[in-house]
Design a protein around this motif. Structure first.
Motif, PDB file in Angstrom:
ATOM      1  N   LYS A 106     -22.905  37.175  41.480  1.00 56.05           N
ATOM      2  CA  LYS A 106     -22.127  38.351  41.842  1.00 56.05           C
ATOM      3  C   LYS A 106     -20.782  37.959  42.447  1.00 56.05           C
ATOM      4  O   LYS A 106     -19.745  38.549  42.126  1.00 56.05           O
ATOM      5  CB  LYS A 106     -22.921  39.206  42.836  1.00 56.05           C
ATOM      6  CG  LYS A 106     -22.223  40.487  43.252  1.00 56.05           C
ATOM      7  CD  LYS A 106     -23.122  41.321  44.140  1.00 56.05           C
ATOM      8  CE  LYS A 106     -22.414  42.576  44.626  1.00 56.05           C
ATOM      9  NZ  LYS A 106     -22.011  43.451  43.501  1.00 56.05           N
ATOM     10  N   LEU A 107     -20.783  36.940  43.309  1.00 61.94           N
ATOM     11  CA  LEU A 107     -19.544  36.526  43.964  1.00 61.94           C
ATOM     12  C   LEU A 107     -18.531  35.981  42.960  1.00 61.94           C
ATOM     13  O   LEU A 107     -17.334  36.259  43.056  1.00 61.94           O
ATOM     14  CB  LEU A 107     -19.847  35.474  45.030  1.00 61.94           C
ATOM     15  CG  LEU A 107     -20.488  36.000  46.322  1.00 61.94           C
ATOM     16  CD1 LEU A 107     -20.994  34.847  47.174  1.00 61.94           C
ATOM     17  CD2 LEU A 107     -19.494  36.836  47.115  1.00 61.94           C
ATOM     18  N   LEU A 108     -19.006  35.207  41.993  1.00 65.93           N
ATOM     19  CA  LEU A 108     -18.096  34.637  41.003  1.00 65.93           C
ATOM     20  C   LEU A 108     -17.431  35.710  40.151  1.00 65.93           C
ATOM     21  O   LEU A 108     -16.286  35.565  39.716  1.00 65.93           O
ATOM     22  CB  LEU A 108     -18.835  33.641  40.110  1.00 65.93           C
ATOM     23  CG  LEU A 108     -19.168  32.284  40.727  1.00 65.93           C
ATOM     24  CD1 LEU A 108     -20.115  31.504  39.827  1.00 65.93           C
ATOM     25  CD2 LEU A 108     -17.890  31.476  40.973  1.00 65.93           C
ATOM     26  N   ILE A 109     -18.138  36.793  39.911  1.00 67.66           N
ATOM     27  CA  ILE A 109     -17.598  37.860  39.065  1.00 67.66           C
ATOM     28  C   ILE A 109     -16.749  38.849  39.859  1.00 67.66           C
ATOM     29  O   ILE A 109     -15.690  39.277  39.407  1.00 67.66           O
ATOM     30  CB  ILE A 109     -18.747  38.614  38.359  1.00 67.66           C
ATOM     31  CG1 ILE A 109     -19.440  37.688  37.357  1.00 67.66           C
ATOM     32  CG2 ILE A 109     -18.218  39.862  37.647  1.00 67.66           C
ATOM     33  CD1 ILE A 109     -20.640  38.307  36.686  1.00 67.66           C
ATOM     34  N   ASP A 110     -17.222  39.189  41.081  1.00 66.01           N
ATOM     35  CA  ASP A 110     -16.596  40.293  41.818  1.00 66.01           C
ATOM     36  C   ASP A 110     -15.563  39.853  42.853  1.00 66.01           C
ATOM     37  O   ASP A 110     -14.654  40.624  43.178  1.00 66.01           O
ATOM     38  CB  ASP A 110     -17.682  41.121  42.523  1.00 66.01           C
ATOM     39  CG  ASP A 110     -18.629  41.801  41.549  1.00 66.01           C
ATOM     40  OD1 ASP A 110     -18.228  41.971  40.385  1.00 66.01           O
ATOM     41  OD2 ASP A 110     -19.749  42.154  41.956  1.00 66.01           O
ATOM     42  N   HIS A 111     -15.689  38.664  43.391  1.00 63.62           N
ATOM     43  CA  HIS A 111     -14.783  38.232  44.451  1.00 63.62           C
ATOM     44  C   HIS A 111     -13.459  37.786  43.837  1.00 63.62           C
ATOM     45  O   HIS A 111     -13.403  36.838  43.060  1.00 63.62           O
ATOM     46  CB  HIS A 111     -15.406  37.084  45.248  1.00 63.62           C
ATOM     47  CG  HIS A 111     -14.776  36.865  46.583  1.00 63.62           C
ATOM     48  ND1 HIS A 111     -13.477  36.423  46.729  1.00 63.62           N
ATOM     49  CD2 HIS A 111     -15.262  37.033  47.842  1.00 63.62           C
ATOM     50  CE1 HIS A 111     -13.198  36.304  48.021  1.00 63.62           C
ATOM     51  NE2 HIS A 111     -14.256  36.678  48.718  1.00 63.62           N
ATOM     52  N   GLU A 112     -12.381  38.475  44.192  1.00 60.12           N
ATOM     53  CA  GLU A 112     -11.085  38.205  43.572  1.00 60.12           C
ATOM     54  C   GLU A 112     -10.661  36.749  43.741  1.00 60.12           C
ATOM     55  O   GLU A 112     -10.082  36.149  42.835  1.00 60.12           O
ATOM     56  CB  GLU A 112     -10.013  39.128  44.166  1.00 60.12           C
ATOM     57  CG  GLU A 112     -10.129  40.576  43.729  1.00 60.12           C
ATOM     58  CD  GLU A 112      -9.960  40.720  42.215  1.00 60.12           C
ATOM     59  OE1 GLU A 112      -9.140  39.993  41.629  1.00 60.12           O
ATOM     60  OE2 GLU A 112     -10.656  41.573  41.634  1.00 60.12           O
ATOM     61  N   ARG A 134     -23.030  31.969  33.211  1.00 61.34           N
ATOM     62  CA  ARG A 134     -22.285  33.025  32.519  1.00 61.34           C
ATOM     63  C   ARG A 134     -21.150  33.549  33.398  1.00 61.34           C
ATOM     64  O   ARG A 134     -20.037  33.782  32.930  1.00 61.34           O
ATOM     65  CB  ARG A 134     -23.224  34.168  32.139  1.00 61.34           C
ATOM     66  CG  ARG A 134     -24.280  33.782  31.104  1.00 61.34           C
ATOM     67  CD  ARG A 134     -25.080  34.990  30.644  1.00 61.34           C
ATOM     68  NE  ARG A 134     -26.189  34.576  29.807  1.00 61.34           N
ATOM     69  CZ  ARG A 134     -27.443  34.453  30.239  1.00 61.34           C
ATOM     70  NH1 ARG A 134     -27.740  34.740  31.504  1.00 61.34           N
ATOM     71  NH2 ARG A 134     -28.404  34.056  29.425  1.00 61.34           N
ATOM     72  N   ALA A 135     -21.459  33.737  34.681  1.00 65.14           N
ATOM     73  CA  ALA A 135     -20.433  34.217  35.604  1.00 65.14           C
ATOM     74  C   ALA A 135     -19.310  33.198  35.747  1.00 65.14           C
ATOM     75  O   ALA A 135     -18.125  33.556  35.792  1.00 65.14           O
ATOM     76  CB  ALA A 135     -21.058  34.506  36.972  1.00 65.14           C
ATOM     77  N   ALA A 136     -19.672  31.913  35.813  1.00 66.65           N
ATOM     78  CA  ALA A 136     -18.662  30.858  35.930  1.00 66.65           C
ATOM     79  C   ALA A 136     -17.786  30.807  34.685  1.00 66.65           C
ATOM     80  O   ALA A 136     -16.574  30.604  34.761  1.00 66.65           O
ATOM     81  CB  ALA A 136     -19.346  29.512  36.155  1.00 66.65           C
ATOM     82  N   LYS A 137     -18.405  31.000  33.536  1.00 65.95           N
ATOM     83  CA  LYS A 137     -17.645  31.003  32.281  1.00 65.95           C
ATOM     84  C   LYS A 137     -16.643  32.150  32.262  1.00 65.95           C
ATOM     85  O   LYS A 137     -15.495  31.990  31.846  1.00 65.95           O
ATOM     86  CB  LYS A 137     -18.619  31.120  31.105  1.00 65.95           C
ATOM     87  CG  LYS A 137     -17.959  31.056  29.739  1.00 65.95           C
ATOM     88  CD  LYS A 137     -19.011  31.099  28.630  1.00 65.95           C
ATOM     89  CE  LYS A 137     -18.362  31.073  27.259  1.00 65.95           C
ATOM     90  NZ  LYS A 137     -19.373  31.126  26.167  1.00 65.95           N
ATOM     91  N   GLU A 138     -17.080  33.300  32.756  1.00 64.90           N
ATOM     92  CA  GLU A 138     -16.198  34.471  32.768  1.00 64.90           C
ATOM     93  C   GLU A 138     -15.042  34.276  33.739  1.00 64.90           C
ATOM     94  O   GLU A 138     -13.879  34.541  33.410  1.00 64.90           O
ATOM     95  CB  GLU A 138     -16.992  35.720  33.165  1.00 64.90           C
ATOM     96  CG  GLU A 138     -16.152  36.978  33.247  1.00 64.90           C
ATOM     97  CD  GLU A 138     -16.968  38.207  33.609  1.00 64.90           C
ATOM     98  OE1 GLU A 138     -16.378  39.162  34.164  1.00 64.90           O
ATOM     99  OE2 GLU A 138     -18.187  38.222  33.342  1.00 64.90           O
ATOM    100  N   CYS A 139     -15.349  33.795  34.954  1.00 65.84           N
ATOM    101  CA  CYS A 139     -14.286  33.711  35.960  1.00 65.84           C
ATOM    102  C   CYS A 139     -13.285  32.607  35.637  1.00 65.84           C
ATOM    103  O   CYS A 139     -12.083  32.771  35.847  1.00 65.84           O
ATOM    104  CB  CYS A 139     -14.873  33.526  37.357  1.00 65.84           C
ATOM    105  SG  CYS A 139     -15.412  31.863  37.787  1.00 65.84           S
ATOM    106  N   THR A 140     -13.742  31.476  35.107  1.00 65.58           N
ATOM    107  CA  THR A 140     -12.796  30.400  34.799  1.00 65.58           C
ATOM    108  C   THR A 140     -11.921  30.729  33.596  1.00 65.58           C
ATOM    109  O   THR A 140     -10.771  30.299  33.521  1.00 65.58           O
ATOM    110  CB  THR A 140     -13.524  29.071  34.533  1.00 65.58           C
ATOM    111  OG1 THR A 140     -14.501  29.254  33.490  1.00 65.58           O
ATOM    112  CG2 THR A 140     -14.217  28.560  35.782  1.00 65.58           C
ATOM    113  N   SER A 141     -12.437  31.503  32.663  1.00 66.06           N
ATOM    114  CA  SER A 141     -11.653  31.832  31.469  1.00 66.06           C
ATOM    115  C   SER A 141     -10.609  32.905  31.738  1.00 66.06           C
ATOM    116  O   SER A 141      -9.723  33.126  30.926  1.00 66.06           O
ATOM    117  CB  SER A 141     -12.578  32.289  30.336  1.00 66.06           C
ATOM    118  OG  SER A 141     -13.262  33.486  30.688  1.00 66.06           O
TER     119      SER A 141
END
Length: 216
Positions: A106-112, A134-141
């Protein structure tokens, strides 16, 4: 991510070796430190259920070379107790790590702020480690790509094809993948072109003259 820096990789590698205070051959700690520093990581986020002191020290050593930050998200049960024991085990190095208690996915996706992470280190012993991937992939991309590394992957009988990872038989097993802008990923290469091929990275111990070769 920035271009590969052999100098940062070597310095972080040697510092991690020194911080570990071990006389035996290098292992996962020095490898993680070298690839994080070599890729000039600026925001390194570590997601774990229990503190792995050696891997945390690896990111601290890398941050010393890149001027980056290290964030450790403790997602397991009794994370307040883990936080206290982690700070005690890390000693003065704990001051170099920002500890956060909560759900890593949740933090990786929601935390700006964490959306700007360019290096994410994930404990594959987390119950939801694939969700964190999956969250890491989304935030890094979202900001041009980054590097995602999973440790403790050796005994996980799951398919990593979804993440296009490369498995490395180091320590308890590493899986490595690089994301590019807009969600692309590749399992190898360290340049900004999202190359499809793996490459060899050579670091030299300036004290002994020994060469250490990593395949990324």
């Amino acid at each position: 991510m920035a271009c590969w820096s052999p100098e940062n990789a070597t310095k972080a590698y040697l510092q991690a070796l020194k911080m570990g205070k071990r006389d035996n051959e290098p292992d996962i700690t020095e490898f993680i430190s070298a690839i994080a520093a070599g890729n000039n990581a600026q925001l390194m986020v570590m997601a774990c259920s229990t503190m792995a002191v050696s891997t945390a020290l690896a990111l601290v050593a890398a941050a010393h070379q890149t001027g980056g930050r290290v964030v450790c998200i403790l997602s397991g049960l009794n994370n307040e107790d883990i936080h206290a024991s982690s700070e005690e085990a890390l000693g003065p190095h704990a001051n170099c790590i920002e500890f956060v208690l909560g759900d890593a996915q949740k933090l990786l996706i929601d935390h700006e702020e964490y959306k700007c992470a360019d290096f994410v280190l994930i404990d594959c012993n987390l119950d939801d480690h694939k969700g964190v991937f999956r969250a890491a992939k989304e935030c890094t991309s979202n900001h041009g790509g980054g590097l995602i590394v999973g440790y403790n992957a050796l005994h996980k009988r799951i398919s990593w094809s979804e993440f296009k990872t490369r498995f490395l038989p180091i320590g308890e097993g590493l899986v490595v993948t690089r994301t590019t802008a807009y969600g692309g990923s590749s399992s190898g290469g360290s340049g900004g072109d999202g190359g499809k091929r793996s490459r060899w990275v050579v670091t030299v111990d300036k004290c002994t003259g020994e060469e250490h070769v990593f395949r990324l």
